[in-house]
Design a protein around this motif. Structure first.
Motif, mmCIF file in Angstrom:
data_model
loop_
_atom_site.group_PDB
_atom_site.id
_atom_site.type_symbol
_atom_site.label_atom_id
_atom_site.label_comp_id
_atom_site.label_asym_id
_atom_site.label_seq_id
_atom_site.Cartn_x
_atom_site.Cartn_y
_atom_site.Cartn_z
ATOM 1 N N THR A 100 0.295 -0.941 -0.007
ATOM 2 C CA THR A 100 0.045 -0.164 -0.142
ATOM 3 C C THR A 100 1.368 1.593 -0.423
ATOM 4 O O THR A 100 -0.135 2.454 -0.119
ATOM 5 N N GLY A 101 1.808 1.479 0.642
ATOM 6 C CA GLY A 101 2.894 2.736 0.539
ATOM 7 C C GLY A 101 3.358 2.591 -1.232
ATOM 8 O O GLY A 101 3.855 3.954 -0.988
ATOM 9 N N LYS A 102 2.707 2.350 -1.883
ATOM 10 C CA LYS A 102 3.322 2.572 -3.795
ATOM 11 C C LYS A 102 2.435 3.420 -4.066
ATOM 12 O O LYS A 102 2.942 3.613 -5.206
ATOM 13 N N TYR A 103 0.779 3.191 -4.083
ATOM 14 C CA TYR A 103 0.095 3.340 -4.956
ATOM 15 C C TYR A 103 -0.226 4.424 -4.051
ATOM 16 O O TYR A 103 -1.049 4.000 -2.814
ATOM 17 N N CYS A 104 -1.363 5.037 -4.011
ATOM 18 C CA CYS A 104 -2.476 6.191 -3.997
ATOM 19 C C CYS A 104 -4.003 5.445 -4.286
ATOM 20 O O CYS A 104 -3.883 5.388 -5.873
ATOM 21 N N ILE A 105 -5.409 4.613 -4.058
ATOM 22 C CA ILE A 105 -6.071 4.471 -4.249
ATOM 23 C C ILE A 105 -7.051 5.902 -4.234
ATOM 24 O O ILE A 105 -8.022 6.619 -3.763
ATOM 25 N N VAL A 106 -8.128 5.502 -6.008
ATOM 26 C CA VAL A 106 -9.274 7.278 -5.557
ATOM 27 C C VAL A 106 -9.844 6.541 -5.878
ATOM 28 O O VAL A 106 -10.437 5.710 -6.620
ATOM 29 N N ARG A 107 -11.313 7.026 -4.698
ATOM 30 C CA ARG A 107 -12.744 6.666 -4.813
ATOM 31 C C ARG A 107 -13.468 7.668 -5.223
ATOM 32 O O ARG A 107 -15.081 6.949 -5.031
ATOM 33 N N SER A 108 -13.098 8.214 -6.128
ATOM 34 C CA SER A 108 -14.420 9.543 -6.659
ATOM 35 C C SER A 108 -14.282 9.544 -8.345
ATOM 36 O O SER A 108 -14.640 10.650 -8.297
ATOM 37 N N ILE A 109 -14.139 8.082 -8.442
ATOM 38 C CA ILE A 109 -14.031 8.280 -9.862
ATOM 39 C C ILE A 109 -15.240 8.282 -10.353
ATOM 40 O O ILE A 109 -16.070 7.470 -9.766
ATOM 41 N N GLU A 110 -15.672 9.038 -11.634
ATOM 42 C CA GLU A 110 -17.251 9.561 -12.268
ATOM 43 C C GLU A 110 -16.936 9.500 -13.844
ATOM 44 O O GLU A 110 -16.038 9.917 -13.625
ATOM 45 N N ALA A 111 -17.566 7.866 -14.231
ATOM 46 C CA ALA A 111 -17.892 7.721 -15.801
ATOM 47 C C ALA A 111 -18.976 8.915 -16.573
ATOM 48 O O ALA A 111 -19.744 8.694 -15.722
ATOM 49 N N TRP A 112 -18.695 9.269 -18.095
ATOM 50 C CA TRP A 112 -19.403 9.984 -18.382
ATOM 51 C C TRP A 112 -20.560 8.644 -19.295
ATOM 52 O O TRP A 112 -21.950 9.137 -19.598
ATOM 53 N N GLU A 113 -19.974 7.440 -19.814
ATOM 54 C CA GLU A 113 -20.574 6.871 -20.222
ATOM 55 C C GLU A 113 -20.849 5.543 -19.405
ATOM 56 O O GLU A 113 -20.172 4.814 -18.731
ATOM 57 N N ILE A 114 -21.756 5.210 -19.948
ATOM 58 C CA ILE A 114 -21.733 3.605 -19.699
ATOM 59 C C ILE A 114 -21.778 2.227 -20.584
ATOM 60 O O ILE A 114 -22.513 1.097 -20.769
ATOM 61 N N ASP A 115 -21.364 2.118 -21.781
ATOM 62 C CA ASP A 115 -21.560 1.784 -23.256
ATOM 63 C C ASP A 115 -19.771 1.728 -23.274
ATOM 64 O O ASP A 115 -18.673 2.294 -23.361
ATOM 65 N N HIS A 116 -19.236 -0.067 -23.405
ATOM 66 C CA HIS A 116 -17.587 -0.049 -23.422
ATOM 67 C C HIS A 116 -17.135 0.633 -23.960
ATOM 68 O O HIS A 116 -15.808 1.093 -23.740
ATOM 69 N N GLY A 117 -17.794 0.235 -25.876
ATOM 70 C CA GLY A 117 -17.297 1.207 -26.898
ATOM 71 C C GLY A 117 -16.832 2.788 -26.682
ATOM 72 O O GLY A 117 -15.581 3.394 -26.604
ATOM 73 N N ARG A 118 -18.339 3.206 -26.613
ATOM 74 C CA ARG A 118 -18.238 4.892 -26.656
ATOM 75 C C ARG A 118 -17.025 5.042 -24.637
ATOM 76 O O ARG A 118 -16.451 5.898 -24.650
ATOM 77 N N GLY A 119 -17.219 3.578 -23.125
ATOM 78 C CA GLY A 119 -16.415 4.763 -22.418
ATOM 79 C C GLY A 119 -15.419 4.494 -22.993
ATOM 80 O O GLY A 119 -14.242 5.035 -22.396
ATOM 81 N N SER A 120 -14.537 3.323 -22.991
ATOM 82 C CA SER A 120 -13.102 3.548 -23.530
ATOM 83 C C SER A 120 -12.892 4.016 -24.593
ATOM 84 O O SER A 120 -11.824 4.525 -24.499
#
Length: 461
Positions: A100-120
């Motif tokens: 855990t000392g090597k990384y930071c976790i971000v838990r407040s990500i939000e996406a604009w899309e819910i389709d795989h192709g458009r989301g990626s």
């Protein structure tokens, strides 16, 4: 006696003239002109390469980096508090839980899309997919390749932008160079197959003869003062950039995966890709951006079923072994200046969106969900041992974004943060495009209107 070379049509050229490196996607675009910065900014810099590990399909935040417990939680997830304020499913992610000392976790990500192709697409390009502009919009990797071209050394032989294990049939399309030069586009590889560009020693003389023949074939076109001439000059520039890779004796070592490392990284395609990414960072031979796709996270049904071919356990095991080993090696190895490789390599691990939370669906899985997701950031100046953002008791709603903008972190913010870490001015735009609409590295127009996107500076504080 002079010899007149027969001229091929453009269609015939692409049919018989594919002598280039596999994986480059050619688009008939001209070199960008009028690249301007909208305002004066000071990118953070410090990172020399970015590794984007893309969890294709959308990983469940509440079963990984924002784990939530309830009646749905299998006991063997073994959820524990690994550091103050951070609980992880140790049963699924034992290796990462120890680091855990090597990384930071971000838990407040939000996406604009819910389709795989458009989301990626959004994660790669930082904007909505527009069919009218799709051929002129470059990916973040292409922009970084373009902006860092001046850093290349004469001895560099690796392409600036590499993509590994991107499977287009899974809904993800690899975004290319767009309006930028073709040489900025991704070279696509499969980590499970031998690199297609390795020329056997006994074939090198024959290969050189074919290159000379190709130069004779299109010499007339390259000399033309026309759109076609500029296109073939771009082609020639791309080929010239690829030739050092084809004949460099170091290539076979960089793309070599020892059997013990194959096992330590998880004996998977993802693990092999992460071994290669480590080798490429250590080689320091011109690469600036690596996109690695890890598919299978679209677990609509039987997510916890261990008898299923792909499930939460198998995916987490592959991710934990591959990413955990990559972080270990980058942290323990140094460059020629004794700088840890993890200091110079920014690692970002995320998917295109999150998954529904709480009890599993009637199909025993989790569906697409854009209002909350998690990501992992490491290296490149990121301060480890931190968690940004808080969600509610089920992980469905962000209640504390955990950063200065006091809102969700969107894909544009993530890409802007990557640009800043890589020393790229994100306010730049290309003013001359085929559509007539400028291409801005980061647009401040979101699907809900004007929004000022920002670097997530809390990652580095």
């Amino acid at each position: 006696m002079s010899v007149t070379m027969p001229r091929l049509t453009r269609r015939e050229f692409f049919r018989v003239g594919g002598v280039g490196v596999a994986g480059y996607h050619l688009l008939p675009m001209l070199a960008p002109r009028n690249v301007r910065a909208a305002s004066k900014v000071e990118p953070r810099g410090g990172a020399e390469v970015t590794i984007l590990l893309f969890l294709s399909g959308g990983a469940s935040q509440t079963d990984t980096f924002d784990v939530k417990e309830g009646s749905w939680t299998p006991p063997d997830f073994d959820i524990r508090t690994v550091t103050p304020g951070l609980r992880l499913p140790v049963g699924l992610l034992p290796n990462l839980s120890r680091q855990t000392g090597k990384y930071c976790i971000v838990r407040s990500i939000e996406a604009w899309e819910i389709d795989h192709g458009r989301g990626s697409y959004y994660v790669q390009a930082g904007r909505l997919l527009s069919p009218a502009r799709v051929k002129e919009i470059p990916s973040v990797g292409a922009v970084i390749a373009y902006e860092t071209a001046g850093r290349r050394k004469e001895s560099d032989y690796l392409p600036a932008f590499l993509a590994m294990n991107v499977v287009t049939s899974a809904g993800m399309q690899l975004v290319g160079p767009g309006v930028l030069p073709a040489s900025c586009g991704p070279m696509a590889l499969s980590s499970t197959d031998p690199p297609p560009f390795l020329v056997p020693e006994q074939e090198r003389d024959r290969f050189r003869r074919r290159l000379e023949m190709l130069k004779d074939l299109d010499a007339g076109w390259r000399q033309e003062d026309s759109d076609r001439g500029r296109l073939f000059r771009e082609l020639d520039g791309k080929y010239q950039g690829a030739y050092p890779l084809l004949g460099n004796p170091r290539v076979s070592e960089v793309f070599k995966i020892a059997s013990d490392e194959h096992q330590r990284y998880g004996s998977s395609a993802l693990g092999d890709a992460c071994v290669l990414a480590r080798n490429i960072v250590q080689e320091n031979a011109g690469n600036r951006f690596i996109l690695i796709s890890h598919g299978g996270w679209d677990l609509h049904r039987n997510a916890y079923d261990k008898t299923a071919k792909v499930n939460q356990y198998t995916l987490c095991t592959e991710l934990d072994s591959a990413l955990g080993s990559l972080l270990e090696d980058l942290a323990s190895r140094t460059d020629e200046h004794r700088r840890p490789l993890l200091d110079k390599a920014l690692v970002v691990c995320m998917g295109e969106f999150g998954r529904t939370t709480g009890e599993l669906s009637t199909q025993k899985g989790r569906d697409h969900y854009r209002h909350a997701a998690s990501a992992l950031f490491a290296g490149g100046g990121v301060k480890g041992g931190k968690v940004l953002g808080v969600t509610n008791e089920t992980g469905a709603k962000i209640v504390d974004p955990g950063w200065s903008q006091k809102r969700s972190i969107y894909p544009e913010d993530v890409l802007l943060t990557i640009y800043s870490a890589m020393g790229v001015d994100w306010t730049k735009k290309v003013t001359q495009t085929l559509s007539g609409r400028p291409f801005e590295y980061i647009e401040n127009i979101s699907p809900i209107g004007y929004m000022r996107f920002s670097e997530v500076s809390e990652l580095f504080a």
